[in-house]
Structure formats: structure tokens, C-alpha cells
Design a protein around this motif. Structure first.
Motif, PDB file in Angstrom:
ATOM      1  N   VAL A 177     -43.267  89.200 112.923  1.00  0.00           N
ATOM      2  CA  VAL A 177     -44.595  89.503 112.391  1.00  0.00           C
ATOM      3  C   VAL A 177     -45.665  88.970 113.331  1.00  0.00           C
ATOM      4  O   VAL A 177     -45.624  87.818 113.744  1.00  0.00           O
TER       5      VAL A 177
ATOM      6  N   SER B  69     -47.800  97.333 108.069  1.00  0.00           N
ATOM      7  CA  SER B  69     -48.916  96.436 108.372  1.00  0.00           C
ATOM      8  C   SER B  69     -49.661  96.094 107.083  1.00  0.00           C
ATOM      9  O   SER B  69     -49.580  96.821 106.090  1.00  0.00           O
ATOM     10  N   TRP B  70     -50.370  94.972 107.133  1.00  0.00           N
ATOM     11  CA  TRP B  70     -51.195  94.518 106.009  1.00  0.00           C
ATOM     12  C   TRP B  70     -52.566  94.186 106.571  1.00  0.00           C
ATOM     13  O   TRP B  70     -52.686  93.557 107.619  1.00  0.00           O
ATOM     14  N   ARG B  71     -53.589  94.588 105.833  1.00  0.00           N
ATOM     15  CA  ARG B  71     -54.964  94.423 106.279  1.00  0.00           C
ATOM     16  C   ARG B  71     -55.763  93.875 105.106  1.00  0.00           C
ATOM     17  O   ARG B  71     -55.678  94.411 103.992  1.00  0.00           O
TER      18      ARG B  71
ATOM     19  N   ARG C 259     -54.862  85.741 117.636  1.00  0.00           N
ATOM     20  CA  ARG C 259     -53.536  86.243 117.299  1.00  0.00           C
ATOM     21  C   ARG C 259     -52.460  85.185 117.512  1.00  0.00           C
ATOM     22  O   ARG C 259     -52.648  84.214 118.246  1.00  0.00           O
TER      23      ARG C 259
ATOM     24  N   PHE D 164     -48.650  92.582 110.989  1.00  0.00           N
ATOM     25  CA  PHE D 164     -47.794  93.770 111.073  1.00  0.00           C
ATOM     26  C   PHE D 164     -46.433  93.433 111.644  1.00  0.00           C
ATOM     27  O   PHE D 164     -46.266  92.460 112.383  1.00  0.00           O
TER      28      PHE D 164
ATOM     29  N   PHE E 223     -55.145  90.784 109.790  1.00  0.00           N
ATOM     30  CA  PHE E 223     -54.262  91.920 110.039  1.00  0.00           C
ATOM     31  C   PHE E 223     -52.909  91.363 110.451  1.00  0.00           C
ATOM     32  O   PHE E 223     -52.821  90.537 111.356  1.00  0.00           O
TER      33      PHE E 223
END
Length: 152
Positions: free
Chosen positions: A123, A93-95, A143, A87, A85
């Protein structure tokens, strides 16, 4: 006149050069750290770079994620997989699904997304729990932020 030219050169250095430097931060990689410090062995890495897909298309950005020594997703509740994930806060966002390797214990989870056209500034990249049947995205396990991306 010489002072004017000198002032213009100095302004150019401070205004143009920083944006030029930001445009050249790819390819880069970053270490994804666990949110829960009890997960001492859990780590990940994200690779971010430009890819040229299906010519004559324009270049896009790829994010590839690899996560190792992650706990079994079901140990956190009703989850059966992990997802990458990324964003940009308040923008996009991209998942994308991460797939486990065939190791019996503690597989490596990996996946990628190739279709990013947004500017890669501010990002956040994460590995998150996921339920593949309900499509429910769970909390973040690993993260990092692109500001920690190291050029190579």
C-alpha cells in the motif's frame, strides 16, 4: 520418518510463519516524506490499524493521516485543499478529505478512512492536492509505502 517430520517442520516455518508475521503488522505508523525536497518543513504521518465499527460488523482497517507545514494548496495552482490517498497498485484506491486545523498560518491537515477491507500489502499512502469544487485530485506532496510502517 523422522526426516520427513523434520522437513515438514522446516517447510512450515518458511511457509506459514512469514504470512503470520504479515498479518500482525498492525497497528503501525509511517512518516510521509515530501516528494519535492525543497519542502524541507513539510512532513506527515499515517497511522494504520484495525477498527471495530458498528457491532456485529467485522473489523476493518483505518488509515489516519496528519500533514504539517504544507504549503497553501493554491500555491500549486487551482487547488484549495488536501486529500489522503492510499492505493494498492492495479487493485484498489481510497481517497478522503483532509481538514485544516484553525491555526492562522500553516494549519495542520488531518483526516481518516475507516472502511478498508482489503489486505494491507504493498500500500502506498499519500497526501495529495485537491480541488474540492471540481473534485479534481492533484499531484502527491507527501508519500510513503506500508513496507516502512513501524509497529508499536
Amino acid at each position: 520418518m523422522k526426516q520427513f517430520v523434520l522437513v515438514m517442520i522446516i517447510i512450515s516455518i518458511f511457509v506459514i510463519y512469514p504470512s503470520y508475521a504479515k498479518a500482525n503488522t498492525m497497528p503501525c505508523s509511517m512518516v510521509l516524506e515530501p516528494i519535492d525536497k525543497k519542502l524541507t518543513n513539510a512532513k506527515g504521518v499515517a497511522l494504520i490499524y484495525k477498527v471495530q465499527l458498528r457491532p456485529p460488523s467485522f473489523a476493518r482497517t483505518n488509515i489516519s493521516i496528519l500533514g504539517v507545514h504544507l504549503p497553501e494548496p493554491s500555491s500549486f495552482g487551482n487547488y484549495d485543499s488536501y486529500e489522503g490517498f492510499a492505493f494498492i497498485p492495479d487493485e484498489i484506491s481510497w481517497r478522503f478529505r483532509l481538514y485544516p486545523t484553525p491555526e492562522q498560518y500553516s494549519p495542520t491537515w488531518a483526516g481518516r478512512w475507516d472502511e478498508i477491507t482489503a489486505k494491507m500489502e504493498n500500500v502506498e499512502v499519500q497526501v495529495r492536492l485537491s480541488n474540492s469544487k471540481t473534485k479534481k485530485l492533484g499531484p502527491s506532496i507527501l508519500r510513503s509505502n506500508i513496507k516502512y510502517c513501524k509497529e508499536f
